[in-house]
Motif scaffolding. Structure first.
Motif, PDB file in Angstrom:
ATOM      1  N   ASP A 159       0.812  -0.861   0.443  1.00 43.28           N
ATOM      2  CA  ASP A 159       0.149   0.127   0.039  1.00 43.28           C
ATOM      3  C   ASP A 159       0.556   1.050   0.117  1.00 43.28           C
ATOM      4  O   ASP A 159       0.711   2.223  -0.871  1.00 43.28           O
ATOM      5  N   GLN A 160       2.192   0.816   0.554  1.00 42.11           N
ATOM      6  CA  GLN A 160       3.099   2.356   0.283  1.00 42.11           C
ATOM      7  C   GLN A 160       3.620   2.380  -0.382  1.00 42.11           C
ATOM      8  O   GLN A 160       4.404   3.369  -0.580  1.00 42.11           O
ATOM      9  N   ARG A 194       3.167   3.518  -7.682  1.00 44.56           N
ATOM     10  CA  ARG A 194       4.150   2.533  -8.574  1.00 44.56           C
ATOM     11  C   ARG A 194       3.595   1.088  -8.151  1.00 44.56           C
ATOM     12  O   ARG A 194       3.773   0.206  -7.286  1.00 44.56           O
ATOM     13  N   PRO A 195       1.966   0.931  -8.686  1.00 42.88           N
ATOM     14  CA  PRO A 195       1.441   0.027  -8.816  1.00 42.88           C
ATOM     15  C   PRO A 195       1.817  -1.527  -9.651  1.00 42.88           C
ATOM     16  O   PRO A 195       2.330  -2.570  -9.118  1.00 42.88           O
ATOM     17  N   GLY A 196       3.020  -1.000 -10.401  1.00 39.40           N
ATOM     18  CA  GLY A 196       3.405  -2.249 -11.389  1.00 39.40           C
ATOM     19  C   GLY A 196       4.725  -2.542 -10.772  1.00 39.40           C
ATOM     20  O   GLY A 196       4.859  -3.451 -10.745  1.00 39.40           O
ATOM     21  N   ALA A 197       5.717  -1.762  -9.756  1.00 39.06           N
ATOM     22  CA  ALA A 197       6.437  -1.935  -8.881  1.00 39.06           C
ATOM     23  C   ALA A 197       5.566  -2.515  -8.047  1.00 39.06           C
ATOM     24  O   ALA A 197       6.775  -3.730  -7.232  1.00 39.06           O
ATOM     25  N   ALA A 198       4.887  -2.040  -7.463  1.00 38.76           N
ATOM     26  CA  ALA A 198       4.088  -3.110  -5.825  1.00 38.76           C
ATOM     27  C   ALA A 198       4.001  -4.318  -6.302  1.00 38.76           C
ATOM     28  O   ALA A 198       3.670  -5.788  -5.331  1.00 38.76           O
ATOM     29  N   ASN A 199       3.078  -4.833  -7.969  1.00 41.80           N
ATOM     30  CA  ASN A 199       2.842  -6.343  -8.030  1.00 41.80           C
ATOM     31  C   ASN A 199       3.936  -7.112  -8.067  1.00 41.80           C
ATOM     32  O   ASN A 199       4.026  -8.441  -7.669  1.00 41.80           O
ATOM     33  N   PHE A 202      -0.667 -14.824   0.931  1.00 46.04           N
ATOM     34  CA  PHE A 202      -1.638 -15.514   0.177  1.00 46.04           C
ATOM     35  C   PHE A 202      -2.692 -14.362   0.244  1.00 46.04           C
ATOM     36  O   PHE A 202      -3.881 -13.660   1.266  1.00 46.04           O
ATOM     37  N   GLU A 203      -3.449 -14.310  -0.831  1.00 42.40           N
ATOM     38  CA  GLU A 203      -4.095 -13.727  -2.061  1.00 42.40           C
ATOM     39  C   GLU A 203      -4.695 -12.064  -1.589  1.00 42.40           C
ATOM     40  O   GLU A 203      -5.545 -11.728  -1.297  1.00 42.40           O
ATOM     41  N   ILE A 204      -3.208 -11.746  -1.865  1.00 46.56           N
ATOM     42  CA  ILE A 204      -2.645 -10.771  -2.072  1.00 46.56           C
ATOM     43  C   ILE A 204      -2.935 -10.115  -2.918  1.00 46.56           C
ATOM     44  O   ILE A 204      -2.893 -10.337  -4.192  1.00 46.56           O
ATOM     45  N   GLU A 205      -4.184  -9.441  -3.545  1.00 44.11           N
ATOM     46  CA  GLU A 205      -4.439  -8.974  -5.104  1.00 44.11           C
ATOM     47  C   GLU A 205      -3.811  -7.650  -5.465  1.00 44.11           C
ATOM     48  O   GLU A 205      -3.037  -6.982  -4.627  1.00 44.11           O
ATOM     49  N   GLU A 206      -3.353  -8.481  -7.105  1.00 43.86           N
ATOM     50  CA  GLU A 206      -2.427  -7.036  -7.376  1.00 43.86           C
ATOM     51  C   GLU A 206      -3.354  -5.995  -7.661  1.00 43.86           C
ATOM     52  O   GLU A 206      -3.990  -6.005  -7.779  1.00 43.86           O
ATOM     53  N   MET A 207      -2.354  -4.772  -7.802  1.00 41.92           N
ATOM     54  CA  MET A 207      -2.463  -3.356  -7.882  1.00 41.92           C
ATOM     55  C   MET A 207      -3.124  -2.999  -9.222  1.00 41.92           C
ATOM     56  O   MET A 207      -2.506  -3.854 -10.140  1.00 41.92           O
TER      57      MET A 207
END
Length: 326
Positions: free
Chosen positions: A114-115, A119-124, A149-154
């Motif tokens: 979340d932090q 940068r959603p691509g980098a977070a994924n 576990f079961e963390i959805e991609e941004m």
């Protein structure tokens, strides 16, 4: 401890706290509680489990990542994948490196990602590369938890078409797999999953026959001359055109290989953006929306939506040429 009954007999098993290569919990047989050896056996097993747990809790996230990157599994990855994993696993180590790997929880990873929301691509990529390391560590018995576990991609938003320079870079890449993948993506206007599943047997009568996984549409896509040239560089076989089983891991491997080459050249891309490049190229070449949809397999509405990103410069030149001819 658990109790199991079989053929009229009761058996007792001890939870070792370990898992096998398939991720299944390992249980060891205990003597019957009435047996004099029960107490000593149970105490010994409990002691072994406690010692292992202490070792696991002292294994930091940084050490886990280091072990993974030294593993045989990691060494067998493509060089481009290894470079990308090292890059994003370093972000995980930077934020949680000193934390005991076994004690990292799902909420810790969610907070970290979340932090990185800007940068959603980098977070994924942190999620994918970190999850891969933890999956390997669980199979090896280093940890038992799964903080990913079961963390959805941004959502990375609507995919942009590739810059022309990035497209040409990959169409002429020295990496055979990247070049072949980009030729197939661009000259068929298909999704990466469908391209990864294409086999040599799908090529008949100078066309590729496919059934789209997402829509179920059957398409017959004539071979573009540039794709025909690229295919001629590769040996035919009874398997897929791009080597490897058409699974999610293969899709990620191809995605990472393309992104690595483009990232190193200063381009930010996603494979799906090539569908827009292909659709726009067809429209800019004078194809109708219906003709374009016959190649991409999209609805006419989606083709028109993609058409919004057509090159104004190219369309302007084409329009002026037509005007001058009249």
């Amino acid at each position: 401890m658990k109790r199991a009954k079989s053929k009229g007999h009761v058996y007792y098993y001890f939870d070792t706290g370990q898992t096998d290569d398939d991720g299944k919990r390992i249980w060891k047989r205990l003597p019957d509680p009435a047996d004099k050896a029960f107490a000593a056996t149970y105490a010994a097993m409990l002691g072994h489990r406690a010692r292992r747990q202490n070792v696991v809790e002292r294994l930091t996230v940084a050490k886990l990542i280091d072990l993974y990157q030294c593993s045989d599994k990691f060494s067998k990855m493509a060089d481009s994948t290894k470079r990308l994993y090292r890059l994003y696993q370093a972000e995980l180590v930077d934020k949680l490196g000193t934390a005991p790997a076994q004690l990292v929880e799902r909420k810790d990873i969610v907070l970290l990602l979340d932090q990185m929301a800007d940068r959603p691509g980098a977070a994924n990529m942190v999620k994918r590369s970190g999850g891969a390391a933890y999956a390997w560590a669980r199979k090896r018995g280093h940890v038992t938890n799964d903080p990913f576990f079961e963390i959805e991609e941004m959502d990375t938003g609507e995919h942009e078409p590739w810059p022309e320079a990035a497209l040409q870079l990959c169409l002429t890449a020295e990496d055979d797999i990247v070049r072949l993948t980009v030729h197939l993506l661009y000259y068929t206007a298909q999704r990466i999953g469908d391209v990864a599943a294409m086999s040599w047997r799908d090529i008949r009568d100078d066309a590729i026959h496919i059934t789209q996984k997402k829509t179920g549409k059957h398409l017959i896509i004539p071979l573009h001359q540039e794709l025909r040239k690229e295919l001629a560089r590769h040996s035919r076989s009874l398997t897929t055109i791009i080597p490897g089983k058409p699974m999610e891991s293969k899709n990620n491997r191809l995605r990472l290989a393309m992104q690595t080459i483009c990232t190193e050249a200063g381009f930010k891309i996603v494979p799906h953006g090539l569908r827009k490049n292909a659709v726009n190229a067809l429209l800019e070449a004078g194809c109708s929306s219906a003709e374009t949809a016959a190649i991409s397999g999209q609805s006419l509405q989606m083709v028109e939506h993609y058409a919004k990103r057509r090159s104004q410069k190219k369309l302007g030149l084409s329009a002026m040429e037509k005007w001058e001819r009249t």
